[in-house]
Design a protein around this motif. Structure first.
Motif, mmCIF file in Angstrom:
data_model
loop_
_atom_site.group_PDB
_atom_site.id
_atom_site.type_symbol
_atom_site.label_atom_id
_atom_site.label_comp_id
_atom_site.label_asym_id
_atom_site.label_seq_id
_atom_site.Cartn_x
_atom_site.Cartn_y
_atom_site.Cartn_z
ATOM 1 N N GLY A 75 1.074 -0.996 0.240
ATOM 2 C CA GLY A 75 0.008 0.279 -0.213
ATOM 3 C C GLY A 75 1.031 1.667 -0.407
ATOM 4 O O GLY A 75 0.340 2.599 -0.312
ATOM 5 N N LYS A 76 2.469 1.152 0.057
ATOM 6 C CA LYS A 76 3.167 2.624 -0.187
ATOM 7 C C LYS A 76 3.298 2.833 -1.285
ATOM 8 O O LYS A 76 4.351 1.886 -2.230
ATOM 9 N N LEU A 77 3.488 3.780 -2.470
ATOM 10 C CA LEU A 77 3.989 4.515 -2.896
ATOM 11 C C LEU A 77 5.819 4.014 -3.358
ATOM 12 O O LEU A 77 6.037 5.130 -2.518
ATOM 13 N N MET A 78 6.516 3.316 -4.056
ATOM 14 C CA MET A 78 7.572 3.399 -3.541
ATOM 15 C C MET A 78 8.860 4.077 -5.024
ATOM 16 O O MET A 78 10.331 4.132 -4.773
ATOM 17 N N GLY A 79 8.022 4.399 -5.794
ATOM 18 C CA GLY A 79 8.125 5.163 -7.081
ATOM 19 C C GLY A 79 8.042 5.461 -8.251
ATOM 20 O O GLY A 79 6.653 4.722 -8.017
ATOM 21 N N TYR A 80 8.043 5.792 -8.489
ATOM 22 C CA TYR A 80 7.403 6.576 -10.030
ATOM 23 C C TYR A 80 8.038 6.851 -11.218
ATOM 24 O O TYR A 80 9.132 7.570 -11.538
ATOM 25 N N GLY A 81 7.330 6.615 -12.647
ATOM 26 C CA GLY A 81 8.110 7.172 -13.768
ATOM 27 C C GLY A 81 7.649 7.694 -14.980
ATOM 28 O O GLY A 81 6.766 6.557 -15.102
ATOM 29 N N VAL A 82 8.257 8.403 -15.760
ATOM 30 C CA VAL A 82 7.256 7.961 -17.035
ATOM 31 C C VAL A 82 8.247 8.178 -18.385
ATOM 32 O O VAL A 82 9.046 8.740 -18.254
ATOM 33 N N ILE A 83 7.326 7.643 -19.018
ATOM 34 C CA ILE A 83 8.147 7.314 -20.348
ATOM 35 C C ILE A 83 7.351 8.827 -21.546
ATOM 36 O O ILE A 83 5.878 8.219 -21.700
ATOM 37 N N ARG A 84 8.190 9.410 -22.833
ATOM 38 C CA ARG A 84 7.096 9.825 -23.371
ATOM 39 C C ARG A 84 8.285 10.327 -24.904
ATOM 40 O O ARG A 84 9.373 9.804 -24.792
ATOM 41 N N GLN A 85 7.423 10.099 -25.908
ATOM 42 C CA GLN A 85 7.644 10.256 -27.321
ATOM 43 C C GLN A 85 8.498 11.308 -27.174
ATOM 44 O O GLN A 85 7.749 12.080 -27.260
ATOM 45 N N CYS A 86 9.579 11.705 -28.222
ATOM 46 C CA CYS A 86 10.610 12.882 -27.858
ATOM 47 C C CYS A 86 10.634 12.627 -30.132
ATOM 48 O O CYS A 86 10.321 12.323 -30.491
ATOM 49 N N GLN A 87 11.384 13.907 -30.181
ATOM 50 C CA GLN A 87 11.669 14.563 -31.562
ATOM 51 C C GLN A 87 12.483 13.187 -32.185
ATOM 52 O O GLN A 87 12.309 12.414 -33.073
ATOM 53 N N GLU A 88 13.202 12.696 -31.301
ATOM 54 C CA GLU A 88 14.380 11.259 -31.527
ATOM 55 C C GLU A 88 14.347 10.080 -30.862
ATOM 56 O O GLU A 88 14.547 10.704 -28.831
ATOM 57 N N GLY A 89 13.574 9.588 -30.825
ATOM 58 C CA GLY A 89 13.969 8.299 -29.972
ATOM 59 C C GLY A 89 12.408 8.334 -28.114
ATOM 60 O O GLY A 89 11.434 9.494 -28.856
ATOM 61 N N PHE A 90 12.462 8.335 -27.404
ATOM 62 C CA PHE A 90 11.707 8.197 -26.252
ATOM 63 C C PHE A 90 12.999 8.677 -25.271
ATOM 64 O O PHE A 90 14.130 8.193 -24.992
ATOM 65 N N LYS A 91 12.380 9.422 -23.896
ATOM 66 C CA LYS A 91 12.555 9.969 -23.121
ATOM 67 C C LYS A 91 12.267 9.371 -21.638
ATOM 68 O O LYS A 91 11.464 9.599 -21.482
ATOM 69 N N ILE A 92 12.870 8.663 -20.496
ATOM 70 C CA ILE A 92 12.107 8.834 -18.708
ATOM 71 C C ILE A 92 12.330 9.603 -18.223
ATOM 72 O O ILE A 92 13.812 10.133 -18.623
ATOM 73 N N GLY A 93 11.981 10.133 -17.754
ATOM 74 C CA GLY A 93 11.792 11.488 -16.511
ATOM 75 C C GLY A 93 10.388 11.586 -16.235
ATOM 76 O O GLY A 93 10.154 11.443 -17.273
ATOM 77 N N PRO A 94 10.095 12.095 -14.938
ATOM 78 C CA PRO A 94 10.966 12.084 -14.023
ATOM 79 C C PRO A 94 11.595 10.433 -13.909
ATOM 80 O O PRO A 94 10.707 9.049 -14.340
ATOM 81 N N LEU A 95 12.225 9.484 -13.128
ATOM 82 C CA LEU A 95 12.595 8.477 -12.139
ATOM 83 C C LEU A 95 12.762 8.712 -11.397
ATOM 84 O O LEU A 95 14.008 8.720 -10.900
ATOM 85 N N PHE A 96 11.895 8.408 -10.215
ATOM 86 C CA PHE A 96 12.154 8.378 -8.230
ATOM 87 C C PHE A 96 12.065 6.809 -8.154
ATOM 88 O O PHE A 96 10.567 6.490 -8.902
ATOM 89 N N ALA A 97 12.562 6.521 -7.108
ATOM 90 C CA ALA A 97 12.848 5.650 -6.857
ATOM 91 C C ALA A 97 13.327 5.608 -5.070
ATOM 92 O O ALA A 97 13.968 5.912 -4.600
ATOM 93 N N ASP A 98 12.869 4.354 -4.278
ATOM 94 C CA ASP A 98 13.023 5.227 -2.550
ATOM 95 C C ASP A 98 14.625 3.756 -2.960
ATOM 96 O O ASP A 98 15.482 3.887 -1.654
#
Length: 274
Positions: free
Chosen positions: A179-202
């Protein structure tokens, strides 16, 4: 700048090789609709800068660009001065490219740490782990609260758009245990490829699971991860998945530098807005 002007600035950023995300515009404007400035000469925009205000105490500068044919004439400096005035009374952050760092020091900015963009082909598979789940509306309040310790001031409006579920150009995952959030992340499409950000984790293990969940969405395509150099575990993660350094920036602050958990920061949200 409104949306059409900011689209132009994003195009300029792409031409500089900064590789902005395809769906960044709405999230950027949500952060601070008055935070994007342009310098105009004879009716044509020639400079851009973002001076985005967060809460009552923090601001971030990005998108500092002058058209190449007009550089060295003072137009960029005039735009810069206006942006600093816009953020007066706040701690100001930026991610400075190497050839501008001396100029930022002259304006009172001090180095906090280096950031390194790591890139390579996504080779990981999304793990079958019940603790991982897509970032949806039902978990947003927990994500907002978790995110707060990683950023100097409130950025709720930005996160509402950045973490929106079912967006065409981005995906997010959370890691929950007992029941505890220990991290999260987002990936998004960019002009070239994909960026992961943020990526936060305990923990490094949570960061690894989230990275695989995100990179696994685009297996076989290029992914980028902007890591804070002081986080050795982030460097280890990038090396483990064959990501190599592409360029670096300097996180610099004017005013009291915030105390942020770099040891739990495995991917910076965006160089443009912090």
């Amino acid at each position: 700048m409104g949306a059409p002007d900011l689209e132009l600035a994003i195009d300029w950023a792409a031409s500089e090789g900064w590789n902005p995300g395809l769906g960044d515009l709405n999230a950027f404007l949500a952060a601070d609709p008055e935070g994007f400035l342009a310098g105009v000469l004879n009716g044509e925009p020639v400079t851009s800068i973002s001076a985005v205000r967060y809460g009552e105490s923090y601001g971030f500068i990005g998108f500092y660009i002058c058209r190449k044919s007009l550089r060295g004439k003072g137009y960029g400096l005039a735009t810069w001065t206006r942006a600093i005035q816009h953020l007066e009374g706040r701690t100001i952050g930026l991610d400075g490219v190497i050839d501008q760092q001396d100029n930022y020091r002259k304006s009172g900015f001090q180095l906090a740490h280096r950031n390194i963009r790591m890139g390579g082909l996504a080779t990981a598979d999304t793990p079958m782990d019940p603790r991982l789940s897509p970032l949806g509306l039902g978990i947003f309040a927990s994500v907002r609260d978790y995110d707060r310790s990683f950023f100097p001031d409130d950025r709720t409006e930005f996160l509402k758009v950045w973490c929106a579920p079912n967006a065409a150009t981005r995906r997010g995952f959370v890691f929950m245990e007992d029941g505890k959030l220990m991290g999260y992340g987002v990936i998004r499409q960019c002009q070239e490829g994909f960026k992961i950000g943020p990526l936060f984790a305990d923990t490094p293990e949570v960061a690894d699971s989230l990275f695989r969940a995100l990179a696994g969405q685009v297996k076989g395509q290029t992914v980028y991860l902007d890591i804070p150099e002081p986080n050795q575990h982030a460097q280890d993660l990038a090396q483990r998945y064959d990501l190599s350094a592409e360029f670096e920036t300097a996180r610099m602050y004017k005013g009291p530098a915030p105390s942020l958990p770099l040891d739990r920061t495995y991917g910076i949200t965006t160089f443009e807005l912090g």
